[in-house]
Design an enzyme around this catalytic site. Sequence first.
Site, PDB file in Angstrom:
ATOM      1  N   TRP A  41      13.253   1.530   5.781  1.00 48.53           N
ATOM      2  CA  TRP A  41      12.834   2.686   6.383  1.00 48.53           C
ATOM      3  C   TRP A  41      12.700   2.859   7.486  1.00 48.53           C
ATOM      4  O   TRP A  41      13.184   3.894   8.256  1.00 48.53           O
ATOM      5  CB  TRP A  41      10.994   2.790   5.935  1.00 48.53           C
ATOM      6  CG  TRP A  41      10.839   2.872   4.431  1.00 48.53           C
ATOM      7  CD1 TRP A  41      11.583   2.687   3.525  1.00 48.53           C
ATOM      8  CD2 TRP A  41       9.551   3.544   4.218  1.00 48.53           C
ATOM      9  NE1 TRP A  41      10.968   3.073   2.336  1.00 48.53           N
ATOM     10  CE2 TRP A  41       9.585   3.628   2.812  1.00 48.53           C
ATOM     11  CE3 TRP A  41       8.427   3.795   4.800  1.00 48.53           C
ATOM     12  CZ2 TRP A  41       8.745   4.092   1.895  1.00 48.53           C
ATOM     13  CZ3 TRP A  41       7.321   4.470   4.125  1.00 48.53           C
ATOM     14  CH2 TRP A  41       7.524   4.602   2.575  1.00 48.53           C
ATOM     15  N   ASP A  71       0.846  -9.851  11.900  1.00 48.87           N
ATOM     16  CA  ASP A  71       0.055  -9.354  10.871  1.00 48.87           C
ATOM     17  C   ASP A  71      -0.721  -8.361  11.297  1.00 48.87           C
ATOM     18  O   ASP A  71      -1.235  -8.297  12.525  1.00 48.87           O
ATOM     19  CB  ASP A  71      -0.692 -10.470  10.573  1.00 48.87           C
ATOM     20  CG  ASP A  71      -1.867 -10.175   9.226  1.00 48.87           C
ATOM     21  OD1 ASP A  71      -1.514  -9.220   8.684  1.00 48.87           O
ATOM     22  OD2 ASP A  71      -2.509 -11.097   8.969  1.00 48.87           O
ATOM     23  N   ASP A 115       4.589   0.806   3.962  1.00 41.19           N
ATOM     24  CA  ASP A 115       5.178   0.351   2.624  1.00 41.19           C
ATOM     25  C   ASP A 115       4.902  -0.899   2.037  1.00 41.19           C
ATOM     26  O   ASP A 115       5.648  -1.294   1.535  1.00 41.19           O
ATOM     27  CB  ASP A 115       6.522   0.715   2.533  1.00 41.19           C
ATOM     28  CG  ASP A 115       7.075   0.783   1.220  1.00 41.19           C
ATOM     29  OD1 ASP A 115       6.422   1.160   0.178  1.00 41.19           O
ATOM     30  OD2 ASP A 115       8.351   0.653   1.021  1.00 41.19           O
ATOM     31  N   LYS A 151       1.697   4.032   0.968  1.00 42.24           N
ATOM     32  CA  LYS A 151       1.867   3.448  -0.561  1.00 42.24           C
ATOM     33  C   LYS A 151       0.539   2.931  -1.066  1.00 42.24           C
ATOM     34  O   LYS A 151      -0.257   2.161  -0.216  1.00 42.24           O
ATOM     35  CB  LYS A 151       3.116   2.507  -0.863  1.00 42.24           C
ATOM     36  CG  LYS A 151       3.138   2.075  -2.292  1.00 42.24           C
ATOM     37  CD  LYS A 151       4.387   1.261  -2.504  1.00 42.24           C
ATOM     38  CE  LYS A 151       4.141  -0.150  -2.011  1.00 42.24           C
ATOM     39  NZ  LYS A 151       5.117  -0.986  -2.345  1.00 42.24           N
TER      40      LYS A 151
END
Length: 831
Positions: free
Chosen positions: A60, A94, A119, A159
């Site tokens: 992406w 993270d 995503d 997503k």
Amino acid sequence: MGKTQKKNSKGRLDRYYYLAKEKGYRARSSFKIIQINEKYGHFLEKSKVVIDLCAAPGSWCQVASQLCPINSLIIGVDIVPIKALPNCITFQSDITTEDCRSQLRGHMKTWKADTVLHDGAPNVGLGWVQDAFTQSHLTLQALKLAVENLNTGGTFVTKIFRSRDYNNLMWVFQQLFEKVEATKPPASRNVSAEIFVVCKGYKSPKKMDPRLLDPREVFEELPTGPDNNEAKIFNPEKKVRRRQGYEEGDYTLFHEMPLLEFIKNEDPINTLGTLNKLSEPPQDDHEWKILKKSKLCTPELLECIKDLKVLGRKDFKHLLKFRKQARDLLGLDAKEETQEIEVEPLTEDQQIEKELQELTEKQKQKARKAKKQSNEIKQKEIQRSQMNMLTDMNIGIEAAQIGAESLFNLKTAIKTGQLEKLSKGKKKMIFNDEEIMKDNDINFDEEADANSEDEIDELEAQLDDMYNSYQNRRAERDANYRAKKLRGDVDDEGWEGIESDKEGSDKETEANDYEMESESDSDDDEHIQRIADQRKKELSKNAKVFFASNSIFGELGDEALLEEMNKKEAKTNQVTNENAVGHANDISNKPEQMEVDSSDSENDVSDDSDFEIVPNAPDEELSDSDSDNENDVSRKYSKAKDQQSKVDIATVEAMTLAHQVALGHKNKHDLVNEGIHKYSFRDHDDLPEWFVDDEKRNSKIVKPITKEAALAIKEKQKQLNARPIKKVLEAQGRKKLRALKRLEKLKKKSDMINEDSAKSERDKADEIQKLMKKLTKKQKTKPKATLVVARGSNRGLSGRPKGVKGKYKMVDGVMKNEQRALKRIAKKHKK
């Protein structure tokens, strides 16, 4: 060895896999963001700062670097390392930790992101429910990071998995974004549970509710309500299936209850909704023997209770009626008898204690109320201080209390008998009854009055100056207003009851003084007569000129108009002749009457004609003053004729009035009566100019107009518009003047040729003819070059363009810009 074949489970090696290999993308998911970007308005092309969360392996980020503008900031972050990408910043962290937030702020500085992409997905395999919840939790963490870095109106693409938490996430998205829509791009596999949510138009709220981004609040499971057993009883045909398995601790599907226990139950409807059968009691039961005697206990009812799931609405109603009757027979619904309890009267000490308690409670309530009011006042003061509303609320109260005593009181004026003087416009002070009875002198502070009057005069002068400057600015800006001002239309006064302001003000002042000094009836009569004389006014000078200069009033006749304009002079002549000559009897016996048509005479009788029969003395007995008066009348009439061309009917109202006067619908008295209305006798003395102008503009009587007058004005405007403009007329005049000059020049030369005796007549005629041809020959104008734009087929053309005859010139946009620049430079040097 045989050739090994790569696994192709679930269609993983589809066409997008090979397309990604051909295009150089790191994963087939690149086509998902490409398709989403094309579907939702190419938001990546408008984004200067893009953040990709869970970006590994970086497909992406590759798409964003290709579609975003040049020098855009693209940041990719993932928990696993990402290979370096051109024009992208990647780091390992993270997204649920504070370290990721600090690194993002370090890379972005003071910038805000236009688009945030997500995503990411957890490591699946533990179980579908666990994987779906972990994905939803990760999406909420990505949203939390996006909210901190998104710009107003930004876009968030994420997503998520279709699960029980999907609706909760969609509700949170809708609170923070203007438009939220779920989509599944073609590049996403049909067997995959993933869908993508596109959130556009970030609202950027000033205050964020922390519960919106708290997983415990968002994914909290609300307790389900009780089953709707009423629907099962009263509408059993409609069955709602809930495939949620067995209830906790209940692993049977068949439920049974004794009939007598159902009758004694307090909640029959919910009980019936959960049962499958009601068992019949034993025959030797005493209560059942009583119930079997009931009319509602039929064999059909006993068959129905064996299977409740097949019963209809009518059967359930019959069963509930039987239950109610059975409870009456068994005495279960019998009302308990009310027991009367005697209350002992209170002793004196108890009564005093009770009253003390009531008073204490009232005092506590008052204290609570006062405390509440003080808290409200403090809260309002805090709000006012926060809003910088620091003005004292008590300001002006003292002035209001002082001024309340000096306000005008109509009742006091009626009681003291001063209302009559006030109605006449006298500015008198109204005193109280006590002050009048005591006859106390009221002293005024002269210095304070003088100061206040000076301040008022200064303010009025400032207002006048401001109004004059406003008129000057308007005249500079508006050409029509400037023309009206030059013509004098702006300052024209509508009412001309007094010939001059000075005269009117002097007379009014005299009348006021006269009324204050005298109180006799004769003086009052004289004062009333003086006011009546002031209000009698003939047509103004402009009005006389108006009626004299328009042909539409031709039916009245010039002699009648002359007589009407000079009626006062004729009356003066009569009085002068009587005093000077002394032939009053001869003059009265031989009056000289005007010649008027029969129709006019009839109108005069019925409408109080404007014309008056004036007796005149014989010519031989006229004095010098009479001849002077006649000369004045003729001079005024000739002046009216001279000004005829200057008067014009320009408005529909004027044309309507002209038609009415010309056709005899209105006479002089009607016009005078119409001129007397509520705006006529307003006192305009000592009023500021701006106020008078505003009154003239707004205080008007709207007069009716006719269709014929409107058409006449319209036709007149058409004729005016049909005339050529001033420049054209001037050009035509200059052309005629040049032709006349050439003709005079030709005449002079021809005279010189004719005077030459050495030439024959033929030669003279030839020379004169040559001169005439030379002077009448048209001047040849040079043909202008045709401009051809160098575009299309003419771009880079060498030679003559097709279809162009005569002189031509090739032009393009560069030459146009150069010409503009040259004009601009020349204009600059002129300055």
